[in-house]
Design a protein around this motif. Structure first.
Motif, PDB file in Angstrom:
ATOM      1  N   VAL A  12       0.841  -1.180   0.000  1.00 56.14           N
ATOM      2  CA  VAL A  12       0.000   0.000   0.000  1.00 56.14           C
ATOM      3  C   VAL A  12       0.882   1.237   0.000  1.00 56.14           C
ATOM      4  N   THR A  13       0.637   2.111  -0.943  1.00 58.50           N
ATOM      5  CA  THR A  13       1.312   3.395  -0.925  1.00 58.50           C
ATOM      6  C   THR A  13       0.293   4.471  -0.581  1.00 58.50           C
ATOM      7  N   VAL A  14       0.803   5.557  -0.039  1.00 60.69           N
ATOM      8  CA  VAL A  14      -0.051   6.712   0.193  1.00 60.69           C
ATOM      9  C   VAL A  14       0.045   7.579  -1.051  1.00 60.69           C
ATOM     10  N   GLY A  15      -1.071   7.707  -1.761  1.00 58.93           N
ATOM     11  CA  GLY A  15      -1.057   8.415  -3.039  1.00 58.93           C
ATOM     12  C   GLY A  15      -1.407   9.882  -2.882  1.00 58.93           C
ATOM     13  N   PRO A  16      -1.668  10.533  -4.015  1.00 56.36           N
ATOM     14  CA  PRO A  16      -2.046  11.944  -3.976  1.00 56.36           C
ATOM     15  C   PRO A  16      -3.374  12.149  -3.235  1.00 56.36           C
ATOM     16  N   ARG A  17      -3.606  13.368  -2.812  1.00 57.05           N
ATOM     17  CA  ARG A  17      -4.862  13.746  -2.167  1.00 57.05           C
ATOM     18  C   ARG A  17      -6.038  13.348  -3.063  1.00 57.05           C
ATOM     19  N   ASP A  18      -7.136  12.947  -2.454  1.00 53.37           N
ATOM     20  CA  ASP A  18      -8.305  12.473  -3.204  1.00 53.37           C
ATOM     21  C   ASP A  18      -9.029  13.670  -3.821  1.00 53.37           C
ATOM     22  N   GLY A  27      -6.417  23.896  -1.163  1.00 53.40           N
ATOM     23  CA  GLY A  27      -5.428  23.389  -0.214  1.00 53.40           C
ATOM     24  C   GLY A  27      -4.005  23.687  -0.637  1.00 53.40           C
ATOM     25  N   PHE A  28      -3.063  23.297   0.239  1.00 58.48           N
ATOM     26  CA  PHE A  28      -1.647  23.541  -0.042  1.00 58.48           C
ATOM     27  C   PHE A  28      -1.191  22.667  -1.207  1.00 58.48           C
ATOM     28  N   ALA A  29      -0.237  23.182  -1.971  1.00 57.43           N
ATOM     29  CA  ALA A  29       0.283  22.435  -3.113  1.00 57.43           C
ATOM     30  C   ALA A  29       1.591  21.739  -2.753  1.00 57.43           C
ATOM     31  N   THR A  30       1.499  20.430  -2.499  1.00 56.82           N
ATOM     32  CA  THR A  30       2.712  19.619  -2.587  1.00 56.82           C
ATOM     33  C   THR A  30       2.840  19.222  -4.056  1.00 56.82           C
ATOM     34  N   PHE A  31       3.967  18.624  -4.447  1.00 61.79           N
ATOM     35  CA  PHE A  31       4.092  18.198  -5.832  1.00 61.79           C
ATOM     36  C   PHE A  31       3.034  17.143  -6.142  1.00 61.79           C
ATOM     37  N   ALA A  32       2.237  17.370  -7.180  1.00 63.34           N
ATOM     38  CA  ALA A  32       1.174  16.464  -7.633  1.00 63.34           C
ATOM     39  C   ALA A  32       0.182  16.124  -6.520  1.00 63.34           C
ATOM     40  N   LEU A  33       0.097  16.979  -5.503  1.00 61.22           N
ATOM     41  CA  LEU A  33      -0.769  16.765  -4.332  1.00 61.22           C
ATOM     42  C   LEU A  33      -0.409  15.473  -3.589  1.00 61.22           C
ATOM     43  N   LEU A  34       0.856  15.099  -3.658  1.00 63.30           N
ATOM     44  CA  LEU A  34       1.348  13.914  -2.953  1.00 63.30           C
ATOM     45  C   LEU A  34       1.445  14.197  -1.456  1.00 63.30           C
ATOM     46  N   ILE A  69       6.587  25.197  -9.647  1.00 68.22           N
ATOM     47  CA  ILE A  69       6.368  23.852 -10.229  1.00 68.22           C
ATOM     48  C   ILE A  69       5.312  23.116  -9.411  1.00 68.22           C
ATOM     49  N   ARG A  70       5.407  23.212  -8.084  1.00 71.47           N
ATOM     50  CA  ARG A  70       4.380  22.539  -7.257  1.00 71.47           C
ATOM     51  C   ARG A  70       2.991  23.089  -7.579  1.00 71.47           C
ATOM     52  N   GLU A  71       2.882  24.417  -7.638  1.00 71.32           N
ATOM     53  CA  GLU A  71       1.590  25.038  -7.903  1.00 71.32           C
ATOM     54  C   GLU A  71       1.059  24.627  -9.289  1.00 71.32           C
ATOM     55  N   SER A  72       1.983  24.429 -10.231  1.00 70.80           N
ATOM     56  CA  SER A  72       1.606  24.056 -11.604  1.00 70.80           C
ATOM     57  C   SER A  72       1.369  22.560 -11.767  1.00 70.80           C
ATOM     58  N   SER A  73       1.561  21.795 -10.683  1.00 75.51           N
ATOM     59  CA  SER A  73       1.481  20.324 -10.789  1.00 75.51           C
ATOM     60  C   SER A  73       0.163  19.776 -10.248  1.00 75.51           C
ATOM     61  N   ARG A  74      -0.763  20.667  -9.896  1.00 76.32           N
ATOM     62  CA  ARG A  74      -1.999  20.229  -9.241  1.00 76.32           C
ATOM     63  C   ARG A  74      -2.855  19.330 -10.119  1.00 76.32           C
ATOM     64  N   LEU A  75      -2.694  19.455 -11.433  1.00 81.87           N
ATOM     65  CA  LEU A  75      -3.571  18.723 -12.348  1.00 81.87           C
ATOM     66  C   LEU A  75      -3.004  17.367 -12.765  1.00 81.87           C
ATOM     67  N   LEU A  76      -1.822  17.034 -12.301  1.00 81.28           N
ATOM     68  CA  LEU A  76      -1.249  15.726 -12.660  1.00 81.28           C
ATOM     69  C   LEU A  76      -2.098  14.628 -12.043  1.00 81.28           C
ATOM     70  N   GLY A  97       9.547  18.710   0.843  1.00 81.51           N
ATOM     71  CA  GLY A  97       9.695  20.147   1.102  1.00 81.51           C
ATOM     72  C   GLY A  97      10.944  20.702   0.434  1.00 81.51           C
ATOM     73  N   ASP A  98      11.464  21.773   0.994  1.00 82.36           N
ATOM     74  CA  ASP A  98      12.611  22.445   0.384  1.00 82.36           C
ATOM     75  C   ASP A  98      13.878  22.266   1.213  1.00 82.36           C
ATOM     76  N   ILE A  99      14.998  22.222   0.528  1.00 84.27           N
ATOM     77  CA  ILE A  99      16.295  22.350   1.195  1.00 84.27           C
ATOM     78  C   ILE A  99      16.608  23.848   1.203  1.00 84.27           C
ATOM     79  N   ALA A 100      16.458  24.456   2.372  1.00 83.23           N
ATOM     80  CA  ALA A 100      16.642  25.903   2.486  1.00 83.23           C
ATOM     81  C   ALA A 100      18.117  26.197   2.716  1.00 83.23           C
ATOM     82  N   VAL A 101      18.739  26.896   1.778  1.00 79.61           N
ATOM     83  CA  VAL A 101      20.190  27.089   1.846  1.00 79.61           C
ATOM     84  C   VAL A 101      20.560  28.562   1.851  1.00 79.61           C
ATOM     85  N   ASN A 102      21.808  28.815   2.195  1.00 75.63           N
ATOM     86  CA  ASN A 102      22.347  30.170   2.290  1.00 75.63           C
ATOM     87  C   ASN A 102      22.328  30.862   0.925  1.00 75.63           C
ATOM     88  N   PRO A 103      21.586  31.980   0.792  1.00 77.70           N
ATOM     89  CA  PRO A 103      21.548  32.655  -0.508  1.00 77.70           C
ATOM     90  C   PRO A 103      22.756  33.559  -0.760  1.00 77.70           C
TER      91      PRO A 103
END
Ligand code: MN
Ligand code: MN
Length: 322
Positions: A12-18, A27-34, A69-76, A97-103
């Motif tokens: 069993v895998t946990v898939g995208p939001r139903d 709702g919040f945008a994870t990639f492909a609503l995963l 990209i996450r916001e644009s991936s909602r329809l996958l 999530g993101d790897i937040a690094v020194n800019p």
């Protein structure tokens, strides 16, 4: 625990939001609503953003790429008909999530990216990274080579990214594959650029590139030879080596992906690029990235949608063969 490529498992895998209960645009945008990585017991593939663009040489803004990209991936959707598989059912994919690094320090950022990539892959997960500028490929390859040894890089880009220095800086978005080759991270018999085009500084750029271990399928060659010939050249070059796939979204023509930092005319269509990525299914993909999405120059999510579909095909190419 993670699946190896030959492991046949029903689990069993946990898939995208139903999306029959919550509309895709809510709702919040994870990639492909995963699911987020905290919501799953283990991950076979972690999708991770790196909002970093301190290495760019022209238009800045790719630090905003992961969110776009996450916001644009909602329809996958979960089933990939061309590849006849449901990647999120066959593998546990989660958004890390993101790897937040020194800019303000490229050196610090590169070190932080490598450390976090090591942590995320410690349990055997593979990474699909959303950039960020192309600088991030260097620390990702450093981490990848620790686990898999030297890899064949298949690099989709308008640009070679094997230049030496720019304003004396050795680590920029134009240099990751030269540094990686010098450091022994690449299998020099198997690396390949696809989609190269545009003017260079000098003919020697190509001689250097060849010495560093790259073959080239230029954008014009895709048109002249056709997709079938180009795909066969890719298969022959990669063979059975472990493959790291790096997609600079500027490999696409600006008509297909205007939202990027160093656009060049005469690029691939998104249809051609997706077809190349589907061809990677038969190879052993150990990690991938899609980089250089700069949403400030995008229109109507053209670039974000292209990048989200690139990421989806990259994920599908990681599905075990059986
Ligand atoms: Mn490029
Ligand atoms: Mn690049």
């Amino acid at each position: 625990m993670n699946a190896s490529d030959d492991e046949e498992v029903e689990r069993v895998t946990v898939g995208p939001r139903d999306s029959s209960r919550t509309p895709r645009y809510a709702g919040f945008a994870t990639f492909a609503l995963l699911p987020r990585i905290e919501e799953v017991a283990r991950a076979d593939v972690a999708v991770v953003g790196i909002p970093f663009d301190t290495g760019v040489s022209y238009r800045p803004g790719a630090r905003f790429g992961p969110a776009h990209i996450r916001e644009s991936s909602r329809l996958l959707r979960p089933y990939n008909p061309v590849q006849d598989t449901s990647p999120f059912a066959r593998m546990q994919v989660a958004d890390a999530g993101d790897i937040a690094v020194n800019p303000f320090s490229i050196d610090d950022a590169v070190r932080e990216i490598e450390e976090r990539a090591d942590e995320l892959t410690a349990g055997g997960a593979r990474l699909l990274t959303l950039g960020g500028d192309h600088t991030i490929a260097l620390p990702l390859l450093r981490s990848t080579a620790k686990r898999h040894g030297p890899v064949a890089v298949v690099h989709f880009d308008a640009h070679l990214d094997t230049w030496d220095t720019y304003f004396d800086a050795p680590i920029t978005h134009g240099t990751p594959f030269r540094r990686a080759s010098e450091e022994g991270l690449l299998d020099r018999t198997g690396c390949l650029h696809i989609g190269i085009r545009g003017p260079l500084y000098d003919r020697d750029d190509l001689a250097d590139d060849d010495r560093l271990g790259f073959a080239v399928i230029g954008s014009h060659e895709v048109e002249r030879a056709g997709m079938a010939v180009a795909l066969q050249r890719m298969h022959d070059r990669l063979g059975d080596r472990p493959v790291y796939v790096s997609v600079d979204i500027d490999v696409l023509d600006p008509a297909h992906a205007p939202g990027t930092g160093t656009p060049e005319a005469g690029g691939l269509t998104s249809r051609e690029l997706l077809e190349f990525l589907r061809g990677l299914r038969q190879h052993r993909s150990v990690g991938a990235d899609v980089v250089e999405v700069a949403p400030a120059y995008d229109h109507a999510q053209l670039t974000g949608i292209a990048a989200s579909h690139v990421a989806y095909e990259l994920l599908t190419s990681m599905v075990p063969a059986s």
